[in-house]
Design an enzyme around this catalytic site. Structure first.
Site, PDB file in Angstrom:
ATOM      1  CD  GLU A 152      -2.715  -1.317   2.500  1.00 55.09           C
ATOM      2  OE1 GLU A 152      -3.698  -2.050   2.379  1.00 55.09           O
ATOM      3  OE2 GLU A 152      -2.503  -0.640   3.515  1.00 55.09           O
TER       4      GLU A 152
ATOM      5  CB  CYS B 154       3.174   7.304   3.307  1.00 51.43           C
ATOM      6  SG  CYS B 154       3.633   6.059   4.519  1.00 51.43           S
TER       7      CYS B 154
ATOM      8  CB  CYS C 232       6.939  -5.292   8.459  1.00 51.48           C
ATOM      9  SG  CYS C 232       8.281  -4.506   9.398  1.00 51.48           S
TER      10      CYS C 232
ATOM     11  CB  CYS D 163       6.213  -3.278  16.190  1.00 54.51           C
ATOM     12  SG  CYS D 163       7.934  -2.930  15.746  1.00 54.51           S
TER      13      CYS D 163
ATOM     14  CB  CYS E  36       2.878  -2.007  13.672  1.00 55.24           C
ATOM     15  SG  CYS E  36       2.949  -1.631  11.902  1.00 55.24           S
TER      16      CYS E  36
ATOM     17  CB  SER F 221      10.499   5.801   9.228  1.00 51.34           C
ATOM     18  OG  SER F 221      10.092   5.604  10.567  1.00 51.34           O
TER      19      SER F 221
ATOM     20  CG  LEU G 138      12.960   5.827  21.344  1.00 51.09           C
ATOM     21  CD1 LEU G 138      14.232   5.128  20.908  1.00 51.09           C
ATOM     22  CD2 LEU G 138      13.303   7.126  22.072  1.00 51.09           C
TER      23      LEU G 138
ATOM     24  CB  CYS H 217       1.217   5.683  11.713  1.00 52.26           C
ATOM     25  SG  CYS H 217       1.577   7.345  11.211  1.00 52.26           S
TER      26      CYS H 217
HETATM   27  N1  SAH Z   1       9.502   0.040   9.960  1.00 56.01           N
HETATM   28  C1  SAH Z   1       9.737   1.465   9.906  1.00 56.01           C
HETATM   29  C2  SAH Z   1       8.877   2.147   8.878  1.00 56.01           C
HETATM   30  C3  SAH Z   1       7.388   2.167   9.218  1.00 56.01           C
HETATM   31  S1  SAH Z   1       7.012   3.771   9.699  1.00 56.01           S
HETATM   32  C4  SAH Z   1       9.537   2.052  11.283  1.00 56.01           C
HETATM   33  O1  SAH Z   1       8.973   1.380  12.133  1.00 56.01           O
HETATM   34  O2  SAH Z   1      10.000   3.164  11.533  1.00 56.01           O
HETATM   35  C5  SAH Z   1       5.490   3.608  10.447  1.00 56.01           C
HETATM   36  C6  SAH Z   1       5.450   4.397  11.741  1.00 56.01           C
HETATM   37  O3  SAH Z   1       4.155   4.215  12.347  1.00 56.01           O
HETATM   38  C7  SAH Z   1       6.457   3.877  12.735  1.00 56.01           C
HETATM   39  O4  SAH Z   1       6.949   4.916  13.503  1.00 56.01           O
HETATM   40  C8  SAH Z   1       5.597   2.951  13.558  1.00 56.01           C
HETATM   41  O5  SAH Z   1       6.154   2.660  14.782  1.00 56.01           O
HETATM   42  C9  SAH Z   1       4.325   3.738  13.659  1.00 56.01           C
HETATM   43  N2  SAH Z   1       3.177   2.909  14.009  1.00 56.01           N
HETATM   44  C10 SAH Z   1       3.032   1.585  13.828  1.00 56.01           C
HETATM   45  N3  SAH Z   1       1.853   1.168  14.277  1.00 56.01           N
HETATM   46  C11 SAH Z   1       1.219   2.258  14.745  1.00 56.01           C
HETATM   47  C12 SAH Z   1      -0.062   2.467  15.315  1.00 56.01           C
HETATM   48  N4  SAH Z   1      -0.904   1.462  15.487  1.00 56.01           N
HETATM   49  N5  SAH Z   1      -0.387   3.715  15.668  1.00 56.01           N
HETATM   50  C13 SAH Z   1       0.473   4.745  15.471  1.00 56.01           C
HETATM   51  N6  SAH Z   1       1.683   4.603  14.923  1.00 56.01           N
HETATM   52  C14 SAH Z   1       2.056   3.367  14.575  1.00 56.01           C
END
Ligand code: SAH
Length: 378
Positions: free
Chosen positions: A105, A118, A125, A129, A132, A214, A238, A356
């Site tokens: 996407e 984006c 992935c 996490c 996510c 990112s 972070l 996100c």
């Molecule tokens: N893998 C990379 C690129 C993805 S960026 C990374 O993690 O940085 C996507 C961003 O959205 C990341 O900062 C991730 O931590 C954040 N994210 C993931 N799930 C989310 C959620 N449910 N709500 C808000 N932010 C989220």
């Protein structure tokens, strides 16, 4: 859920595309079929400058060679599977089908002062996490350079065609914040950044400063990125200032901890002069306590950093939710009082699952790869 740093073996590679090749390699392909080398530049100009790969648009090329050259260098890589819009058509999510059936996407967002896309760097992935949606299905495969670049070209094409609210526009920004961990697909990512920032006809000519990469904090790859001395923005996801909590929210933290990740981020900042973007999803009663805001402030005070707080977006099957407004306000106040520049992200696309952490198109390839060209979004 286990962390997957390596890409699973895959059936085949995406078709070769001019965005995968250097200018010299493109010329070689063209001369290899008996055409003058400058035809490669003509094709590149169409693709990078006019965002088209359609033979019908290439009136400066003899009709007889258009199909042949586009088949060779501009195969269809992305087929639009679905497009969803919200914010009165200022936000649009596109689900793309890749040559092997994998789905990814990208999300296009128009703001008053910029247009941002984006993009995804992997199908799925491997970072696992738990908050996510993309992380839940695991990693299917890395995208090729051209599969990444083509998402940006498709976005640029939609912009100039006036498909977003507000009429024709120029795409200005790219964030590698879609599906996948960009630094786990380092070579393709780096080549994509080069293609995006090299002037036409060899690339899209976007400003390095308008590109954000990112990462969850893959330290060795972050070090490689430092050495490239690119003027891109580095964002670090972070989400917790302490290893105990971060080990659970961002499992790769057990390999490279908060201190190592931040040290490497400061190296990037001092080498490039660019401010690090610290991403922190605020999760109710998980990471939003005042103590954690103080701890975060301690880590960031006096550093070239900006905190982007992201109210947690809901994902299926997760028990977690966004912080209470009161906790969010307190968190912001503590950071700012410590002199740490902080904003709360205006999250776009929640209602179309485009925000996100919500990108979850089922990424499994379907049956064995079908023919690669064929129907296209062009
Ligand atoms: N893998 C990379 C690129 C993805 S960026 C990374 O993690 O940085 C996507 C961003 O959205 C990341 O900062 C991730 O931590 C954040 N994210 C993931 N799930 C989310 C959620 N449910 N709500 C808000 N932010 C989220």
């Amino acid at each position: 859920m286990t962390i997957q740093l390596e890409t699973p073996s895959r059936r085949g590679k995406p078709p070769r595309h001019l965005a995968d090749l250097s200018a010299a390699e493109r010329r070689e392909v063209v001369t290899g079929v008996g055409q003058p080398g400058y035809r490669a530049d003509q094709l590149s100009r169409h693709y990078f400058g006019r965002f088209t790969g359609s033979p019908a648009d290439m009136t400066d090329l003899p009709a007889a060679v258009r199909d042949r050259l586009t088949t060779l260098l501009l195969p269809a890589l992305l087929t639009e599977q679905r497009a969803l819009t919200c914010d009165d058509n200022a936000t649009r999510k596109t689900v793309w089908r890749l040559f092997d059936g994998a789905l990814v996407e990208s999300v296009l967002m128009r703001y008053p002062d910029r247009v941002t896309v984006c993009v995804s760097s992997q199908a799925g992935c491997g970072m696992a996490c738990p908050f996510c949606a993309t992380g839940q299905a695991g990693l299917t495969r890395n995208l090729s350079t051209a599969e990444i670049v083509d998402q940006v070209v498709a976005a640029a094409r939609a912009c100039v065609a006036g498909e977003l609210a507000g009429g024709p526009a120029r795409l200005s920004n790219v964030v590698f914040m879609g599906m996948g961990e960009p630094l786990a697909n380092y070579d393709a990512l780096l080549h994509a950044v080069r293609r995006l920032t090299t002037p036409v006809p060899d690339g899209l000519g976007l400003a390095q400063r308008h590109i954000t990469v990112s990462t969850v904090g893959l330290v060795p790859a972050m070090r490689r990125l430092v050495a490239e001395r690119l003027q891109v923005t580095l964002a670090v996801s972070l989400h917790a200032p302490d290893d105990e909590l971060r080990d659970t929210l961002v499992p790769i933290n057990t390999r490279w901890n908060v201190a190592e990740v931040l040290d490497t981020a400061w190296e990037f900042a001092s080498t490039t002069g660019r401010r690090i973007s610290i991403e922190y999803a605020l999760i109710r009663d998980v990471n939003d306590q005042p103590e954690r805001a103080h701890l975060l402030a301690q880590l960031l005070r006096g550093r070239l950093a900006h905190v982007n707080l992201i109210p947690l977006n809901p994902t299926p099957g997760s028990k977690w939710t966004a912080s209470r407004p009161q906790s969010e306000a307190t968190f912001v106040r503590i950071l700012r009082a410590a002199g740490v520049s902080t904003t709360v992200r205006d999250t776009r696309g929640r209602e179309i699952d485009a925000a996100c952490g919500q990108l979850a198109a089922s990424t499994r390839p379907d049956k064995p790869a079908k023919a690669t060209a064929g129907s296209s979004q062009r």
